[in-house]
Design an enzyme around this catalytic site. Structure first.
Site, PDB file in Angstrom:
ATOM      1  N   ILE A  49       5.414  -1.634  -8.538  1.00 28.70           N
ATOM      2  CA  ILE A  49       6.677  -1.451  -9.244  1.00 28.70           C
ATOM      3  C   ILE A  49       6.441  -1.213 -10.734  1.00 28.70           C
ATOM      4  O   ILE A  49       7.099  -0.373 -11.351  1.00 28.70           O
ATOM      5  CB  ILE A  49       7.582  -2.682  -9.029  1.00 28.70           C
ATOM      6  CG1 ILE A  49       8.065  -2.736  -7.576  1.00 28.70           C
ATOM      7  CG2 ILE A  49       8.779  -2.646  -9.988  1.00 28.70           C
ATOM      8  CD1 ILE A  49       8.775  -4.028  -7.208  1.00 28.70           C
TER       9      ILE A  49
ATOM     10  N   SER B  29      13.686 -11.377  -7.242  1.00 27.11           N
ATOM     11  CA  SER B  29      13.597 -10.893  -5.867  1.00 27.11           C
ATOM     12  C   SER B  29      14.792 -11.410  -5.098  1.00 27.11           C
ATOM     13  O   SER B  29      15.339 -12.479  -5.418  1.00 27.11           O
ATOM     14  CB  SER B  29      12.311 -11.397  -5.207  1.00 27.11           C
ATOM     15  OG  SER B  29      12.302 -11.125  -3.819  1.00 27.11           O
TER      16      SER B  29
ATOM     17  N   TYR C 150       6.936 -18.902  -3.131  1.00 26.61           N
ATOM     18  CA  TYR C 150       7.364 -17.624  -3.713  1.00 26.61           C
ATOM     19  C   TYR C 150       8.878 -17.603  -3.887  1.00 26.61           C
ATOM     20  O   TYR C 150       9.381 -17.215  -4.956  1.00 26.61           O
ATOM     21  CB  TYR C 150       6.912 -16.472  -2.817  1.00 26.61           C
ATOM     22  CG  TYR C 150       7.352 -15.113  -3.303  1.00 26.61           C
ATOM     23  CD1 TYR C 150       6.682 -14.476  -4.340  1.00 26.61           C
ATOM     24  CD2 TYR C 150       8.453 -14.466  -2.742  1.00 26.61           C
ATOM     25  CE1 TYR C 150       7.082 -13.225  -4.795  1.00 26.61           C
ATOM     26  CE2 TYR C 150       8.864 -13.223  -3.191  1.00 26.61           C
ATOM     27  CZ  TYR C 150       8.177 -12.605  -4.213  1.00 26.61           C
ATOM     28  OH  TYR C 150       8.584 -11.373  -4.663  1.00 26.61           O
TER      29      TYR C 150
ATOM     30  N   ASP D 229      -3.097 -11.177 -19.639  1.00 27.46           N
ATOM     31  CA  ASP D 229      -2.931 -12.345 -18.778  1.00 27.46           C
ATOM     32  C   ASP D 229      -1.604 -12.986 -19.154  1.00 27.46           C
ATOM     33  O   ASP D 229      -1.483 -13.601 -20.217  1.00 27.46           O
ATOM     34  CB  ASP D 229      -4.086 -13.325 -18.992  1.00 27.46           C
ATOM     35  CG  ASP D 229      -3.969 -14.574 -18.126  1.00 27.46           C
ATOM     36  OD1 ASP D 229      -2.932 -14.761 -17.449  1.00 27.46           O
ATOM     37  OD2 ASP D 229      -4.922 -15.381 -18.142  1.00 27.46           O
TER      38      ASP D 229
ATOM     39  N   ASP E 213      -1.934  -5.467 -17.884  1.00 25.90           N
ATOM     40  CA  ASP E 213      -2.254  -5.983 -16.555  1.00 25.90           C
ATOM     41  C   ASP E 213      -3.552  -6.781 -16.653  1.00 25.90           C
ATOM     42  O   ASP E 213      -4.414  -6.476 -17.483  1.00 25.90           O
ATOM     43  CB  ASP E 213      -2.426  -4.833 -15.559  1.00 25.90           C
ATOM     44  CG  ASP E 213      -2.289  -5.282 -14.114  1.00 25.90           C
ATOM     45  OD1 ASP E 213      -1.228  -5.025 -13.511  1.00 25.90           O
ATOM     46  OD2 ASP E 213      -3.247  -5.878 -13.582  1.00 25.90           O
TER      47      ASP E 213
END
Length: 282
Positions: free
Chosen positions: A23, A143, A156, A64, A42
């Protein structure tokens, strides 16, 4: 995309975490092509370097999100090279799967460190830069799992519920300051996070490009939340009006009661799980 939207995006400085793949990379690609000044960070230094060079981004670097110094240095570099950050997209996240009783403590902590603390840390560091200018937008990737709770994804789901709650509280806290907060709630998306798993029966997974489009829509027309896909979002929202037994019945009807426990293709998922769990660079 109309010319007015292109004009609004042109020159906007957008920093994206977890930008080397999935994404994050799809969002960087979409915004870069529309004229935004995009920077990606990243933890996977070789991958983010290759992605940034392939796209022709002016700035890309190792990041990080769980380390305050690393995050600060990344944002400092973005502002030195591109200018004041208009938008921060907190996208970095991991999704190890499996029964919670079998989840090592190190994995639980890693999920919370990246998915929750990384978002909170990035939001704090960005908002401190934006408040004096009375301008800026922080977009956090949550999410639908943060409001539709699934076996095999307990930690999660908890992490994404935390992102939703944090983002909404921060949005209310900063009303009237010129700094906006938004959350994107994708359904399971066709990236490595979903490798070896099956989506809800009769429902399509989202694509990274569809989620990128949702991020773009928030930049152009800010609002508190957007869900991707519309069908999955409607199903998720409808559960708040259901009794628990009805919601549990639908979970089974859509095949989600064992999609992340006994129905996982562990071999297909092995490489991602290794990286997500910290067995190798993620």
């Amino acid at each position: 995309m109309n010319s007015r939207t292109r004009q609004e995006l042109r020159g906007k400085v957008v920093a994206i975490t977890g930008g080397a793949r999935g994404i994050g990379l799809a969002t960087a690609t979409r915004l870069h092509r529309l004229g935004a000044a995009v920077a990606i960070g990243d933890i996977d230094a070789p991958r983010v370097k290759a992605a940034g060079e392939e796209l022709g981004l002016a700035m890309h670097g190792e990041l990080d999100v769980t380390d305050s110094r690393s995050f600060t240095e990344f944002l400092d570099q973005v502002e030195r090279e591109l200018g004041p950050i208009d938008v921060l997209v907190n996208n970095a996240g991991i999704m190890p799967v499996g029964p919670v009783a079998q989840e090592p403590d190190t994995v639980s902590k890693r999920i919370l460190d990246i998915n929750v603390y990384g978002v909170i840390l990035g939001s704090k560091l960005a908002v401190r830069r934006m408040l004096p200018r009375r301008s800026g937008h922080i977009i956090n990737l949550a999410s639908l799992a943060g409001e539709t709770f699934l076996p095999g994804l307990a930690t999660y789901c908890g992490s994404k519920a935390a992102v939703i709650g944090f983002t909404e509280a921060a949005r209310r806290e900063h009303r009237g300051t010129g700094v906006r907060f938004s959350a994107v709630l994708p359904t399971f998306t066709d990236t490595e996070l979903a490798a070896g798993t099956q989506g809800a029966r009769g429902m399509r997974n989202a694509t990274p490009e569809a989620v990128a489009e949702a991020v773009l829509s928030l930049i152009v027309r800010p609002r508190p939340q957007v869900r991707v896909t519309p069908a999955s979002g409607a199903m998720s929202m409808s559960q708040r009006f259901m009794t628990i037994p009805v919601a549990d019945f639908l979970l089974r009807a859509f095949g989600m009661h064992d999609a992340f426990t006994t129905k996982v293709d562990t071999e297909h998922r092995r490489a991602y799980e290794s990286r997500a769990r910290g067995d190798e660079t993620s």
